[in-house]
Design a protein around this motif. Structure first.
Motif, mmCIF file in Angstrom:
data_model
loop_
_atom_site.group_PDB
_atom_site.id
_atom_site.type_symbol
_atom_site.label_atom_id
_atom_site.label_comp_id
_atom_site.label_asym_id
_atom_site.label_seq_id
_atom_site.Cartn_x
_atom_site.Cartn_y
_atom_site.Cartn_z
ATOM 1 N N LEU A 10 0.686 -1.371 0.032
ATOM 2 C CA LEU A 10 -0.050 0.000 0.068
ATOM 3 C C LEU A 10 0.883 1.140 0.034
ATOM 4 C CD1 LEU A 10 -2.943 0.804 -0.029
ATOM 5 C CD2 LEU A 10 -3.002 0.702 2.588
ATOM 6 N N ARG A 11 1.924 1.155 0.841
ATOM 7 C CA ARG A 11 2.767 2.327 0.539
ATOM 8 C C ARG A 11 3.513 2.680 -0.558
ATOM 9 N NH1 ARG A 11 6.208 1.366 6.185
ATOM 10 N NH2 ARG A 11 4.677 1.938 7.552
ATOM 11 N N GLY A 12 3.756 1.450 -1.255
ATOM 12 C CA GLY A 12 4.209 1.657 -2.659
ATOM 13 C C GLY A 12 3.415 2.446 -3.521
ATOM 14 N N LEU A 13 2.026 1.834 -3.548
ATOM 15 C CA LEU A 13 0.949 2.566 -4.141
ATOM 16 C C LEU A 13 0.755 4.011 -4.137
ATOM 17 C CD1 LEU A 13 -1.647 -0.223 -4.240
ATOM 18 C CD2 LEU A 13 -0.536 0.478 -6.208
ATOM 19 N N LEU A 14 0.885 4.389 -2.834
ATOM 20 C CA LEU A 14 0.723 5.595 -2.309
ATOM 21 C C LEU A 14 1.904 6.637 -2.624
ATOM 22 C CD1 LEU A 14 -1.007 5.156 1.071
ATOM 23 C CD2 LEU A 14 -2.141 5.976 -1.039
ATOM 24 N N LEU A 15 3.044 6.246 -3.213
ATOM 25 C CA LEU A 15 4.207 7.016 -3.520
ATOM 26 C C LEU A 15 3.847 7.678 -5.111
ATOM 27 C CD1 LEU A 15 7.112 4.637 -2.893
ATOM 28 C CD2 LEU A 15 6.467 6.929 -1.642
ATOM 29 N N ASN A 16 2.780 6.977 -5.543
ATOM 30 C CA ASN A 16 2.160 7.720 -6.845
ATOM 31 C C ASN A 16 1.474 8.924 -6.738
ATOM 32 O OD1 ASN A 16 0.717 8.101 -9.252
ATOM 33 N ND2 ASN A 16 1.119 6.060 -9.762
ATOM 34 N N PRO A 17 2.213 10.037 -7.299
ATOM 35 C CA PRO A 17 1.336 11.371 -7.214
ATOM 36 C C PRO A 17 -0.042 11.461 -7.712
ATOM 37 C CG PRO A 17 3.360 11.461 -8.689
ATOM 38 C CD PRO A 17 3.439 10.219 -8.184
ATOM 39 N N HIS A 18 -0.256 10.600 -8.787
ATOM 40 C CA HIS A 18 -1.482 10.839 -9.501
ATOM 41 C C HIS A 18 -2.644 9.994 -8.707
ATOM 42 C CE1 HIS A 18 -4.599 10.534 -12.626
ATOM 43 N NE2 HIS A 18 -4.799 9.129 -12.588
ATOM 44 N N LEU A 19 -2.153 8.911 -7.845
ATOM 45 C CA LEU A 19 -3.196 8.179 -6.925
ATOM 46 C C LEU A 19 -3.430 9.325 -5.599
ATOM 47 C CD1 LEU A 19 -4.687 5.926 -5.850
ATOM 48 C CD2 LEU A 19 -2.704 5.051 -4.954
ATOM 49 N N ARG A 20 -2.298 9.908 -5.182
ATOM 50 C CA ARG A 20 -2.473 10.749 -4.197
ATOM 51 C C ARG A 20 -3.456 12.136 -4.497
ATOM 52 N NH1 ARG A 20 3.286 10.305 -1.307
ATOM 53 N NH2 ARG A 20 2.637 12.371 -0.099
ATOM 54 N N TYR A 80 -14.140 6.996 -10.453
ATOM 55 C CA TYR A 80 -12.659 6.517 -10.298
ATOM 56 C C TYR A 80 -12.417 4.974 -10.216
ATOM 57 C CZ TYR A 80 -11.074 11.024 -8.857
ATOM 58 O OH TYR A 80 -10.581 12.463 -8.915
ATOM 59 N N MET A 81 -13.683 4.350 -10.070
ATOM 60 C CA MET A 81 -13.549 2.698 -10.106
ATOM 61 C C MET A 81 -13.308 2.445 -11.626
ATOM 62 S SD MET A 81 -13.388 1.684 -7.103
ATOM 63 C CE MET A 81 -13.389 0.190 -7.081
ATOM 64 N N GLN A 82 -13.414 3.301 -12.455
ATOM 65 C CA GLN A 82 -12.892 3.139 -13.971
ATOM 66 C C GLN A 82 -11.617 3.159 -14.027
ATOM 67 O OE1 GLN A 82 -15.643 1.890 -15.576
ATOM 68 N NE2 GLN A 82 -16.799 2.311 -13.846
ATOM 69 N N GLU A 83 -10.779 3.835 -13.133
ATOM 70 C CA GLU A 83 -9.384 4.176 -13.080
ATOM 71 C C GLU A 83 -8.416 2.847 -12.555
ATOM 72 O OE1 GLU A 83 -7.334 7.068 -13.453
ATOM 73 O OE2 GLU A 83 -8.782 8.494 -13.896
ATOM 74 N N PRO A 84 -7.678 2.449 -13.453
ATOM 75 C CA PRO A 84 -7.020 1.185 -12.992
ATOM 76 C C PRO A 84 -6.334 1.304 -11.641
ATOM 77 C CG PRO A 84 -7.029 1.391 -15.627
ATOM 78 C CD PRO A 84 -7.579 2.770 -14.871
ATOM 79 N N LEU A 85 -5.651 2.456 -11.709
ATOM 80 C CA LEU A 85 -4.869 2.923 -10.431
ATOM 81 C C LEU A 85 -5.401 2.878 -9.410
ATOM 82 C CD1 LEU A 85 -2.231 3.480 -9.183
ATOM 83 C CD2 LEU A 85 -2.650 6.032 -9.942
ATOM 84 N N PHE A 86 -6.690 3.510 -9.251
ATOM 85 C CA PHE A 86 -7.729 3.479 -8.274
ATOM 86 C C PHE A 86 -8.239 2.200 -7.862
ATOM 87 C CE2 PHE A 86 -11.370 4.674 -5.557
ATOM 88 C CZ PHE A 86 -10.758 5.668 -4.743
ATOM 89 N N VAL A 87 -8.299 1.437 -8.919
ATOM 90 C CA VAL A 87 -8.756 -0.022 -8.564
ATOM 91 C C VAL A 87 -7.723 -0.843 -7.976
ATOM 92 C CG1 VAL A 87 -9.921 -1.929 -9.712
ATOM 93 C CG2 VAL A 87 -10.806 -0.019 -10.211
ATOM 94 N N PHE A 141 -5.579 0.304 -6.012
ATOM 95 C CA PHE A 141 -5.490 1.006 -4.567
ATOM 96 C C PHE A 141 -6.388 0.209 -3.851
ATOM 97 C CE2 PHE A 141 -7.487 3.909 -1.646
ATOM 98 C CZ PHE A 141 -6.400 4.127 -0.894
ATOM 99 N N ALA A 142 -7.850 0.222 -4.383
ATOM 100 C CA ALA A 142 -9.055 -0.234 -3.486
ATOM 101 C C ALA A 142 -8.929 -1.690 -3.171
ATOM 102 C CB ALA A 142 -10.282 0.084 -4.494
ATOM 103 N N ASP A 143 -8.269 -2.627 -4.355
ATOM 104 C CA ASP A 143 -8.209 -3.971 -4.274
ATOM 105 C C ASP A 143 -7.064 -4.291 -3.260
ATOM 106 O OD1 ASP A 143 -10.126 -4.463 -6.032
ATOM 107 O OD2 ASP A 143 -8.713 -4.808 -7.762
#
Length: 98
Positions: free
Chosen positions: A41-51, A70-77, A79-81
Motif C-alpha cells: 500500500l505504501r508503494g502505491l501511495l508513492l504515486n502522485p496521481h493516486l494521491r 474513479y472505479m474506472q481508473e485502473p490505478l484507483f481500482v 489501490f482499492a483492491d
C-alpha cells in the motif's frame, strides 16, 4: 447542545460518517492499522496521481458519484483492491487441498 456534525476541517469520528444500520460495514480498528503497515500500500501511495485522486475524493461533496467514476481508473481500482486484501484477506476455504 453540541452540533451533530464536526466543524469543517475539525476532528470527526467514525460515528459521524456511519448512518444507522451500517455497523456491519465497519472495519475494526486493528484491521485499519494493518493498512499503515502494508509495504504494498505504501508503494502505491508513492504515486502522485493516486494521491491526487484520493485528495479529490476526500474534498468532494458528492463522494459516491466520484467513487463510481474513479472505479474506472485502473490505478484507483488497484489501490482499492489492495486495501480490501489487507482488511478482508481472501478466505482459505477456496484453496483445494493438496
Amino acid at each position: 447542545a453540541a452540533p451533530l456534525s464536526a466543524p469543517a476541517g475539525g476532528p470527526w469520528s467514525v460515528e459521524d460518517i456511519l448512518a444507522d444500520g451500517e455497523e456491519q460495514d465497519r472495519v475494526p480498528l486493528q484491521k485499519l492499522q494493518l493498512l499503515g503497515e502494508s509495504e504494498e500500500l505504501r508503494g502505491l501511495l508513492l504515486n502522485p496521481h493516486l494521491r491526487q485522486l484520493l485528495l479529490t475524493v476526500d474534498q468532494a461533496e458528492d463522494k459516491s458519484s466520484l467513487m463510481k467514476k474513479y472505479m474506472q481508473e485502473p490505478l484507483f481500482v488497484e489501490f482499492a483492491d489492495c486495501c480490501l486484501r489487507i482488511v478482508e484477506p481472501p478466505e482459505k476455504e477456496n484453496v483445494l487441498p493438496e
